[in-house]
Design an enzyme around this catalytic site. Structure first.
Site, PDB file in Angstrom:
ATOM      1  N   TYR A 257      74.950  -6.649  77.297  1.00 22.18           N
ATOM      2  CA  TYR A 257      74.246  -6.472  78.594  1.00 22.18           C
ATOM      3  C   TYR A 257      73.433  -5.138  79.525  1.00 22.18           C
ATOM      4  O   TYR A 257      73.498  -4.309  78.435  1.00 22.18           O
ATOM      5  CB  TYR A 257      74.993  -6.780  79.873  1.00 22.18           C
ATOM      6  CG  TYR A 257      76.016  -5.484  80.247  1.00 22.18           C
ATOM      7  CD1 TYR A 257      75.851  -4.528  81.059  1.00 22.18           C
ATOM      8  CD2 TYR A 257      77.087  -5.198  79.404  1.00 22.18           C
ATOM      9  CE1 TYR A 257      77.383  -3.471  80.835  1.00 22.18           C
ATOM     10  CE2 TYR A 257      77.983  -3.842  79.342  1.00 22.18           C
ATOM     11  CZ  TYR A 257      77.877  -3.113  80.397  1.00 22.18           C
ATOM     12  OH  TYR A 257      78.676  -2.033  80.308  1.00 22.18           O
ATOM     13  N   CYS A 258      72.798  -5.180  80.335  1.00 26.89           N
ATOM     14  CA  CYS A 258      71.694  -4.510  81.124  1.00 26.89           C
ATOM     15  C   CYS A 258      71.896  -4.411  82.266  1.00 26.89           C
ATOM     16  O   CYS A 258      72.951  -5.092  82.844  1.00 26.89           O
ATOM     17  CB  CYS A 258      70.783  -4.710  80.294  1.00 26.89           C
ATOM     18  SG  CYS A 258      69.243  -5.848  81.138  1.00 26.89           S
ATOM     19  N   ARG A 259      71.140  -3.443  83.524  1.00 34.19           N
ATOM     20  CA  ARG A 259      71.948  -3.808  84.339  1.00 34.19           C
ATOM     21  C   ARG A 259      71.067  -4.158  84.727  1.00 34.19           C
ATOM     22  O   ARG A 259      71.830  -5.879  85.853  1.00 34.19           O
ATOM     23  CB  ARG A 259      70.588  -2.673  84.780  1.00 34.19           C
ATOM     24  CG  ARG A 259      70.505  -3.148  87.059  1.00 34.19           C
ATOM     25  CD  ARG A 259      69.917  -1.499  87.250  1.00 34.19           C
ATOM     26  NE  ARG A 259      68.566  -1.948  87.034  1.00 34.19           N
ATOM     27  CZ  ARG A 259      67.508  -2.518  87.452  1.00 34.19           C
ATOM     28  NH1 ARG A 259      68.171  -3.849  88.943  1.00 34.19           N
ATOM     29  NH2 ARG A 259      66.015  -2.887  87.274  1.00 34.19           N
TER      30      ARG A 259
ATOM     31  N   LEU B 260      74.960  -5.861  84.550  1.00 37.23           N
ATOM     32  CA  LEU B 260      75.906  -6.031  85.306  1.00 37.23           C
ATOM     33  C   LEU B 260      75.490  -6.039  86.904  1.00 37.23           C
ATOM     34  O   LEU B 260      76.962  -5.818  87.325  1.00 37.23           O
ATOM     35  CB  LEU B 260      75.806  -4.052  84.875  1.00 37.23           C
ATOM     36  CG  LEU B 260      76.701  -3.248  85.497  1.00 37.23           C
ATOM     37  CD1 LEU B 260      78.527  -3.672  85.497  1.00 37.23           C
ATOM     38  CD2 LEU B 260      76.274  -1.517  85.253  1.00 37.23           C
TER      39      LEU B 260
END
Length: 119
Positions: free
Chosen positions: A80-82, A109
């Site tokens: 995952y990332c933002r 996220l």
């Protein structure tokens, strides 16, 4: 906040057609079942907040460092990332490296935390 150019967004969109994306509820289930949870953002972004239990492995280090963190190419990995784009690209790269059980969190996220707040 990262702003991505058109080429990056095009590549992320293409990657999303090749990988499995989990909605936050599915991601939460996967996390409780174990496996490697990878936050592929920068160290600074990770320090600002992350999912508990996540390892920080910035996307640009992925190919060089993943075997150290997870040598088993059949083990589950969740990226995952933002917002979901870097996470999708990371999952796509892991698949190209031979990892068979990879997914990313759809919406990253931000979506994960928003889903937690609405529960």
């Amino acid at each position: 906040m990262a702003h991505h150019d058109e080429d990056f967004l095009r590549r992320a969109t293409e990657a999303k057609t090749r990988i499995r994306q989990l909605v936050p509820e599915e991601a939460r289930q996967r996390i409780t079942q174990g496996g490697l949870l990878l936050d592929v953002r920068s160290g600074e972004e990770y320090a600002e907040g992350h999912i508990e239990g996540a390892y920080n492995l910035p996307a640009e280090e992925l190919a060089k460092q993943i075997a150290r963190l997870q040598p088993d190419k059949q083990a589950p990995i969740l990226c995952y990332c933002r917002g979901g784009n870097r996470g999708a690209l990371a999952a796509d790269e892991l698949q190209r490296l031979g990892y068979a059980n990879v997914a990313s969190i759809e919406g990253g996220l931000t979506a994960f935390l928003n889903a937690s707040e609405s529960e």
